[in-house]
Scaffold this motif. Structure first.
Motif, PDB file in Angstrom:
ATOM      1  N   UNK A   1       0.801  -1.223   0.000  1.00  9.54           N
ATOM      2  CA  UNK A   1       0.000   0.000   0.000  1.00  9.54           C
ATOM      3  C   UNK A   1       0.837   1.278   0.000  1.00  9.54           C
ATOM      4  N   UNK A   2       2.076   1.213   0.426  1.00  4.98           N
ATOM      5  CA  UNK A   2       2.868   2.437   0.489  1.00  4.98           C
ATOM      6  C   UNK A   2       3.977   2.459  -0.555  1.00  4.98           C
ATOM      7  N   UNK A   3       4.639   1.314  -0.734  1.00  6.73           N
ATOM      8  CA  UNK A   3       5.783   1.275  -1.649  1.00  6.73           C
ATOM      9  C   UNK A   3       5.469   1.798  -3.057  1.00  6.73           C
ATOM     10  N   UNK A   4       4.330   1.378  -3.680  1.00  2.00           N
ATOM     11  CA  UNK A   4       4.093   1.876  -5.041  1.00  2.00           C
ATOM     12  C   UNK A   4       4.000   3.392  -5.115  1.00  2.00           C
ATOM     13  N   UNK A   5       3.465   4.010  -4.048  1.00  2.00           N
ATOM     14  CA  UNK A   5       3.333   5.462  -4.071  1.00  2.00           C
ATOM     15  C   UNK A   5       4.677   6.132  -3.840  1.00  2.00           C
ATOM     16  N   UNK A   6       5.507   5.492  -2.998  1.00  2.00           N
ATOM     17  CA  UNK A   6       6.869   5.999  -2.841  1.00  2.00           C
ATOM     18  C   UNK A   6       7.573   6.012  -4.181  1.00  2.00           C
TER      19      UNK A   6
ATOM     20  N   UNK B   1       6.198   5.993  -7.183  1.00  2.00           N
ATOM     21  CA  UNK B   1       5.568   6.936  -8.109  1.00  2.00           C
ATOM     22  C   UNK B   1       6.078   8.344  -7.900  1.00  2.00           C
ATOM     23  N   UNK B   2       6.268   8.675  -6.630  1.00  2.00           N
ATOM     24  CA  UNK B   2       6.765  10.010  -6.339  1.00  2.00           C
ATOM     25  C   UNK B   2       8.277  10.061  -6.313  1.00  2.00           C
ATOM     26  N   UNK B   3       8.895   8.930  -6.662  1.00  2.00           N
ATOM     27  CA  UNK B   3      10.352   8.843  -6.738  1.00  2.00           C
ATOM     28  C   UNK B   3      10.995   9.334  -5.448  1.00  2.00           C
ATOM     29  N   UNK B   4      10.407   8.921  -4.313  1.00  2.00           N
ATOM     30  CA  UNK B   4      10.965   9.327  -3.026  1.00  2.00           C
ATOM     31  C   UNK B   4      11.624   8.144  -2.347  1.00  2.00           C
TER      32      UNK B   4
END
Lengths: 100, 233
Positions: free
Chosen positions: B126-131, B133-136
């Motif tokens: 739930x968190x890794x893909x968004x990390x 996506x935002x290249x953070x």
């Protein structure tokens, strides 16, 4: 000039399409693995009585899952997710024509 | 490319050295136990050697650069980050408190075992893909990129606070059981099971994945939670 602009537009569309496809695959994978996660953690405990007749390695299935199986399944979920996402990211980089 | 390669090699060499020395240390302790060294002394030796090692690593890798301090300049390769996460998973505090909870609660204690690893699934899914996506690189970075700079720090603070609370819930009593065995004495705390040693702030800082500094002046004075395991590993 005209062809340059068209190339750019094509490139942009290709990137957008690749991104959409990548995100859709990511979401499908996430949904699948979340369902597995729920079945593993919640399912085996909530339906413990219904599953009581099943046994694994000599233990009742639910007990085995709680003690050891669930952690192994979780580990497999994380491993499988990392492996699959790596491939998806590579495919995306190829399709979008980006150097990633 | 060449530079990155040599960096990775150097890092691998350090890790191999560390692992080798650690196993040698364990072997030496095992031999000492065989020769009849008192268990209490082995316990002390293990604890102080660990603390000394931790301090040494801290001194060697000391830095005054904030981003170096928190995330090692974002240069840690994924594999090594994974190893650090795995080590966090089975850190002494988790191990001690999980075994303690099984001892106290029996089958119900297994809920902690399941949730412990299950939580990592949620972080990955739930968190890794968004990390990505935002290249953070870290969750606070992500929050800052997603919600703007100021909010990031504050929300991260809250997140970490929550996680720390969740992590420490029910830990002291379980840790105390082990500490009694291990150190042979109580550290009684106000209104708590005698599982109390350090201020809560220390424990929470230790748990903080991003390493943000917390300021809870009021909280510093109420030493009610901790895990001796935090000091061990």
């Amino acid at each position: 000039m005209q062809t340059d602009a068209m190339d750019l537009e094509q490139q942009r569309q290709r990137t957008a399409a690749a991104r959409a496809a990548h995100w859709q695959r990511t979401r499908r994978l996430t949904g699948l693995l979340l369902a597995l996660w729920l079945a593993t953690g919640f399912g085996t405990v909530f339906f413990a009585r219904d599953l009581a007749h099943l046994s694994l390695f000599g233990w009742p299935l639910s007990f085995y899952m709680a003690a050891q199986g669930a952690s192994l399944v979780y580990l497999a979920i994380i491993g499988g997710y990392a492996w699959r996402m790596r491939r998806l990211d590579r495919e995306y980089a190829l399709q979008a024509g980006e150097h990633a | 490319m060449n530079h990155a390669h040599s960096y990775l090699q150097r890092l691998s060499r350090y890790y191999l050295w560390y692992a080798g020395c650690f196993f040698a240390f364990l072997l030496a302790l095992g031999m000492l136990e065989r020769e009849g060294m008192p268990r209490l002394w082995i316990g002390y030796l293990f604890m102080f050697a660990t603390i000394a090692l931790y301090a040494t690593i801290g001194v060697i890798t000391r830095t005054s650069n904030v981003s170096e301090y928190y995330v090692a300049g974002r240069r840690v390769p994924a594999l090594f980050n994974g190893m650090a996460t795995a080590a966090d998973w089975i850190s002494a505090a988790s191990f001690i408190s999980l075994t303690g909870s099984l001892y106290l609660r029996g089958f119900d204690g297994l809920a902690y075992i399941m949730g412990w690893t299950g939580g990592y699934c949620l972080v990955a899914l739930l968190i890794a893909p968004y990390l990505r996506r935002f290249a953070q690189y870290t969750i606070p970075d992500f929050l800052a990129a997603r919600y703007g700079g100021g909010a990031g720090g504050r929300d991260h603070h809250r997140l970490v606070h929550l996680r720390g609370r969740a992590d420490l819930r029910g830990r002291p009593d379980r840790v105390a059981l082990h500490r009694r065995r291990f150190l042979g004495r109580y550290f009684p705390g106000p209104g708590q099971h005698p599982g109390v040693l350090l201020p809560r702030r220390d424990a929470r800082d230790h748990l903080d994945p991003g390493g943000a500094v917390h300021h809870h002046p009021g909280r510093l004075s109420d030493p009610d939670h901790v895990a001796v395991g935090e000091a061990l590993g």
